[in-house]
Design a protein around this motif. Structure first.
Motif, PDB file in Angstrom:
ATOM      1  N   ARG A   1      31.671 -34.442  15.573  1.00 50.86           N
ATOM      2  CA  ARG A   1      30.343 -35.135  16.239  1.00 50.86           C
ATOM      3  C   ARG A   1      29.801 -34.301  17.211  1.00 50.86           C
ATOM      4  O   ARG A   1      28.651 -34.188  17.366  1.00 50.86           O
TER       5      ARG A   1
ATOM      6  N   ARG B   1      21.191 -41.547  16.458  1.00 46.25           N
ATOM      7  CA  ARG B   1      22.123 -41.615  17.477  1.00 46.25           C
ATOM      8  C   ARG B   1      23.446 -42.280  16.979  1.00 46.25           C
ATOM      9  O   ARG B   1      24.404 -42.015  17.714  1.00 46.25           O
ATOM     10  N   HIS B   2      23.512 -43.421  16.143  1.00 45.21           N
ATOM     11  CA  HIS B   2      24.463 -43.979  15.815  1.00 45.21           C
ATOM     12  C   HIS B   2      25.582 -43.013  15.085  1.00 45.21           C
ATOM     13  O   HIS B   2      26.809 -43.497  14.933  1.00 45.21           O
ATOM     14  N   TRP B   3      24.883 -41.889  14.651  1.00 44.57           N
ATOM     15  CA  TRP B   3      25.570 -40.927  13.761  1.00 44.57           C
ATOM     16  C   TRP B   3      26.729 -40.380  14.795  1.00 44.57           C
ATOM     17  O   TRP B   3      27.655 -39.688  14.345  1.00 44.57           O
ATOM     18  N   LEU B   4      26.417 -40.598  16.037  1.00 48.35           N
ATOM     19  CA  LEU B   4      27.238 -39.557  16.926  1.00 48.35           C
ATOM     20  C   LEU B   4      28.225 -40.495  17.455  1.00 48.35           C
ATOM     21  O   LEU B   4      28.897 -40.169  18.424  1.00 48.35           O
ATOM     22  N   GLU B   5      28.106 -41.841  17.150  1.00 48.62           N
ATOM     23  CA  GLU B   5      29.114 -42.813  17.818  1.00 48.62           C
ATOM     24  C   GLU B   5      30.667 -42.738  17.055  1.00 48.62           C
ATOM     25  O   GLU B   5      30.570 -42.392  15.735  1.00 48.62           O
TER      26      GLU B   5
ATOM     27  N   ASP C   1      15.840 -42.766  14.321  1.00 50.03           N
ATOM     28  CA  ASP C   1      16.727 -42.712  15.400  1.00 50.03           C
ATOM     29  C   ASP C   1      18.343 -42.646  14.682  1.00 50.03           C
ATOM     30  O   ASP C   1      18.836 -43.472  13.945  1.00 50.03           O
TER      31      ASP C   1
ATOM     32  N   ASN D   1      24.937 -38.573   7.436  1.00 54.55           N
ATOM     33  CA  ASN D   1      25.547 -38.286   8.301  1.00 54.55           C
ATOM     34  C   ASN D   1      26.610 -37.046   8.004  1.00 54.55           C
ATOM     35  O   ASN D   1      27.517 -37.113   7.338  1.00 54.55           O
TER      36      ASN D   1
ATOM     37  N   GLU E   1      26.060 -32.444  16.803  1.00 50.31           N
ATOM     38  CA  GLU E   1      25.270 -33.225  17.811  1.00 50.31           C
ATOM     39  C   GLU E   1      23.986 -32.487  17.790  1.00 50.31           C
ATOM     40  O   GLU E   1      22.924 -33.315  17.519  1.00 50.31           O
TER      41      GLU E   1
ATOM     42  N   GLY F   1      16.842 -36.077  13.489  1.00 49.39           N
ATOM     43  CA  GLY F   1      16.336 -37.280  13.908  1.00 49.39           C
ATOM     44  C   GLY F   1      14.916 -37.102  14.292  1.00 49.39           C
ATOM     45  O   GLY F   1      13.869 -37.701  13.727  1.00 49.39           O
ATOM     46  N   GLU F   2      14.615 -35.963  14.738  1.00 53.43           N
ATOM     47  CA  GLU F   2      13.161 -35.707  15.133  1.00 53.43           C
ATOM     48  C   GLU F   2      12.249 -35.465  14.180  1.00 53.43           C
ATOM     49  O   GLU F   2      11.148 -35.669  14.164  1.00 53.43           O
TER      50      GLU F   2
ATOM     51  N   LYS G   1      20.352 -34.337  16.055  1.00 52.75           N
ATOM     52  CA  LYS G   1      19.223 -34.726  16.875  1.00 52.75           C
ATOM     53  C   LYS G   1      17.927 -34.023  16.450  1.00 52.75           C
ATOM     54  O   LYS G   1      16.883 -34.511  16.422  1.00 52.75           O
TER      55      LYS G   1
END
Length: 295
Positions: free
Chosen positions: A270, A289-293, A287, A101, A274, A281-282, A278
């Motif tokens: 974040r 998305r939890h890195w952005l939380e 996935d 991350n 962002e 991830g692609e 993403k």
């Protein structure tokens, strides 16, 4: 003389030191000492083994029992020239990349830069704010050999770097490790990695923490030690043989966890990363998305 056939190419602060240390203990693997010669990143003024002669010297005397020969220069992934340079000499080379991350990575990287005396701004928020002026050659620390290493956002934009890597390296020659996976289940990652390198399982079950968060007690003492090392290198002096500076360097090191970032700044990071997260991830079909939380 043996030739390298695999490279741990980064990223920094993603577990490469631990992985290289474990590999160096495998009877069928050779890792250079130092692990980071940084020979092939010719676009970065960083590394002590830039000449071909010096680089080749790192692979002298490799045992015939060794089948996997490599090094672990963590800035190769960031470099624009390292991978093409490697492939021009070793087209069949395998590559290991470690990912994390970037919000965690960037904070850890700043701490490492401070520890290494490349960064003279101890506040990460202040150092982050200096990126634009440093890009123009302003406010760069004298002890930092390459100001690009202090471009924290670029250095930690792993999505962009991974996309560029895929445009150059066949996926079959690439092994990708996520820091979280390595931390959670190192044995599983280890066994898979050995298979990628085509070396037998050595039965390792112990994976100690290596290269924990650390700080300096005295930056003045660190600068004195660095100047002594540079002077030795310049004049070819082998040292006094007392081990005093090595002992002082160990004394000057303290292991301590990083303080949490202020929530507003954490959220800013974040947002900054962002799109890159993403993209990563692609590219990895993962996935993230939890890195952005927010924490």
């Amino acid at each position: 003389m043996s030739r390298p056939n695999f490279f741990i190419i980064g990223a920094p602060k993603c577990g490469t030191t631990a992985l290289a240390a474990y590999l160096s203990e495998h009877p069928s693997v050779f890792i250079t000492n130092p692990k980071e010669p940084h020979h092939f990143n010719t676009d970065l003024n960083h590394g002590s083994y830039k000449s071909d002669k010096d680089y080749r010297s790192l692979f002298l005397g490799v045992s015939d029992s060794v089948s996997a020969v490599g090094e672990a220069s963590v800035w190769y992934l960031y470099s624009d020239t390292a991978i093409p340079n490697i492939l021009s000499k070793y087209p069949d080379a395998k590559f290991i990349v470690m990912l994390r991350n970037p919000v965690e990575m960037v904070y850890s990287l700043h701490e490492q830069m401070v520890f290494s005396n490349y960064e003279n701004v101890s506040s990460f928020m202040d150092a982050w704010a200096l990126q634009a002026c440093r890009r123009n050659g302003e406010n760069c620390p004298r002890m930092c050999p390459e100001p690009k290493l202090l471009q924290y956002k670029s250095a930690c934009s792993l999505g962009f770097q991974y996309e560029r890597l895929l445009s150059r390296v066949d996926r079959r020659k690439l092994y990708t490790v996520f820091y979280d996976d390595f931390k959670e289940n190192p044995k599983k990652v280890w066994e898979s990695l050995l298979s990628f390198l085509s070396v037998p399982d050595d039965g390792r079950v112990d994976f100690p923490v290596i290269n924990s968060a650390k700080k300096r007690k005295s930056h003045m003492l660190m600068r004195v030690n660095d100047l002594y090392a540079k002077a030795r290198s310049t004049i070819g002096f082998s040292g006094f043989g007392t081990g005093l500076f090595s002992r002082l360097n160990r004394w000057n090191m303290v292991f301590a966890p990083r303080e949490p970032l202020p929530k507003e700044f954490d959220n800013l990071l974040r947002r900054e990363f962002e799109s890159d997260i993403k993209l990563l991830g692609e590219l990895t079909n993962r996935d993230l998305r939890h890195w952005l939380e927010s924490n």
